[in-house]
Design an enzyme around this catalytic site. Sequence first.
Site, mmCIF file in Angstrom:
data_model
loop_
_atom_site.group_PDB
_atom_site.id
_atom_site.type_symbol
_atom_site.label_atom_id
_atom_site.label_comp_id
_atom_site.label_asym_id
_atom_site.label_seq_id
_atom_site.Cartn_x
_atom_site.Cartn_y
_atom_site.Cartn_z
ATOM 1 N N LYS A 68 0.810 -1.226 0.000
ATOM 2 C CA LYS A 68 0.000 0.000 0.000
ATOM 3 C C LYS A 68 0.844 1.277 0.000
ATOM 4 O O LYS A 68 0.467 2.267 -0.608
ATOM 5 C CB LYS A 68 -0.965 0.007 1.185
ATOM 6 N N ASP A 104 -9.931 3.116 2.148
ATOM 7 C CA ASP A 104 -10.043 2.480 3.471
ATOM 8 C C ASP A 104 -10.662 3.441 4.490
ATOM 9 O O ASP A 104 -11.554 3.066 5.261
ATOM 10 C CB ASP A 104 -8.662 2.041 3.976
ATOM 11 N N GLY A 130 -1.242 0.440 9.455
ATOM 12 C CA GLY A 130 -1.783 1.035 8.233
ATOM 13 C C GLY A 130 -3.266 1.359 8.344
ATOM 14 O O GLY A 130 -3.704 2.439 7.937
HETATM 15 P P1 ATR Z 1 -2.389 -3.018 9.502
HETATM 16 O O1 ATR Z 1 -1.660 -2.339 8.375
HETATM 17 O O2 ATR Z 1 -3.345 -4.091 9.034
HETATM 18 O O3 ATR Z 1 -3.026 -2.059 10.448
HETATM 19 P P2 ATR Z 1 0.031 -3.465 11.058
HETATM 20 O O4 ATR Z 1 0.696 -2.308 10.417
HETATM 21 O O5 ATR Z 1 0.793 -4.733 11.210
HETATM 22 O O6 ATR Z 1 -1.282 -3.891 10.272
HETATM 23 O O7 ATR Z 1 -0.555 -2.991 12.478
HETATM 24 C C1 ATR Z 1 -1.083 -3.874 13.365
HETATM 25 C C2 ATR Z 1 -1.531 -3.142 14.645
HETATM 26 O O8 ATR Z 1 -1.959 -4.129 15.584
HETATM 27 C C3 ATR Z 1 -0.420 -2.367 15.322
HETATM 28 O O9 ATR Z 1 -0.978 -1.249 15.980
HETATM 29 C C4 ATR Z 1 0.105 -3.401 16.327
HETATM 30 O O10 ATR Z 1 0.758 -2.826 17.446
HETATM 31 P P3 ATR Z 1 2.360 -2.529 17.405
HETATM 32 O O11 ATR Z 1 2.528 -1.214 16.734
HETATM 33 O O12 ATR Z 1 2.725 -2.534 18.823
HETATM 34 O O13 ATR Z 1 2.964 -3.690 16.642
HETATM 35 C C5 ATR Z 1 -1.186 -4.018 16.794
HETATM 36 N N1 ATR Z 1 -1.051 -5.353 17.390
HETATM 37 C C6 ATR Z 1 -0.800 -6.522 16.749
HETATM 38 N N2 ATR Z 1 -0.762 -7.542 17.632
HETATM 39 C C7 ATR Z 1 -0.998 -6.998 18.860
HETATM 40 C C8 ATR Z 1 -1.088 -7.527 20.181
HETATM 41 N N3 ATR Z 1 -0.952 -8.842 20.430
HETATM 42 N N4 ATR Z 1 -1.344 -6.663 21.198
HETATM 43 C C9 ATR Z 1 -1.504 -5.342 20.967
HETATM 44 N N5 ATR Z 1 -1.416 -4.786 19.736
HETATM 45 C C10 ATR Z 1 -1.170 -5.590 18.702
#
Ligand code: ATR
Length: 278
Positions: A68, A104, A130
């Site tokens: 993206k 989105d 994202g």
């Molecule tokens: P996307 O683009 O689909 O939003 P991403 O960039 O991988 O995916 O973001 C995932 C989000 O979920 C992030 O805010 C991530 O937190 P971090 O910045 O700390 O990585 C959050 N996330 C994923 N697993 C998590 C967990 N087990 N507990 C809390 N936050 C989580």
Amino acid sequence: MINGQTVLYAIIGNPVEHSLSPILHNGAFRRMGLNAAYLAFKVRDLEDALRGIRGLGIQGVSVTLPFKTKVIPFLDDVEEVAREIRAVNTIVNQRGRMIGYNTDWHGALEALEEKIDLRGKRVLLLGAGGAARAIAFGLKRRDCQVTLSNRTVERGKALANELGFLYRPWLSIEEMEEDVLINTTSVGMSPHDEESPVPKKVLKEGMTVMDIVYRPLRTKLLREAEERGSLTINGLEMLARQGAAQLEIWTGRRPDIGEIKEDLYRALAIGINREEND
Ligand code: ATR
């Protein structure tokens, strides 16, 4: 019926095998009576893929993870909001001129605004990836008072600072004053169905709780929100609407959201049964 005049659309990403977009778009094309087809391409080399799209005259493209942001330098033009978000999920190919959009944020806002008036509302936004970024820019456009919370402090604070939002440490949510809660993290996503990003006690009647996770459709967060009397919005709402906005950009016509959602519900139900049978 696919014939010599069929117009091709596609999604590029990696992985794309589980994408619901082909079901969403092919179903809508059929109902709209358009001679068009939509395929998923698992892309290894983005530049090669874009050259192929131009060369073959693929009319419109959905872009998903991990491209993206990476796709932006390869495009001829990018609409302002997509440039701000730094993510493109939709491309229009106008006779070789590739133009990028982001639907989105649009999908998420439309899902919320079908239920509530967002202007001036206090919102707690969970996550800083994202999806959070796209939704955050949408909320900013509605003058919402947003507090952002994210597991990784630096990432959360960076996004909050960029938009003038407050930052709240992750796991410190013992009480909520906000009117709206939006989960953009993957907490609660299958196979972690029994996890929720916030304790049940913070959810209240009069609150609106949106989860962008759609596997499972009723996440623990949404189940608990319902039990506490909050208004809930599931992950298919945003998915359906970002897709509908793509279709509108590509064809100039607005598809029926209700029918798109029916297709998606059916696809998810079959998917779940298949997993159980395997
Ligand atoms: P996307 O683009 O689909 O939003 P991403 O960039 O991988 O995916 O973001 C995932 C989000 O979920 C992030 O805010 C991530 O937190 P971090 O910045 O700390 O990585 C959050 N996330 C994923 N697993 C998590 C967990 N087990 N507990 C809390 N936050 C989580």
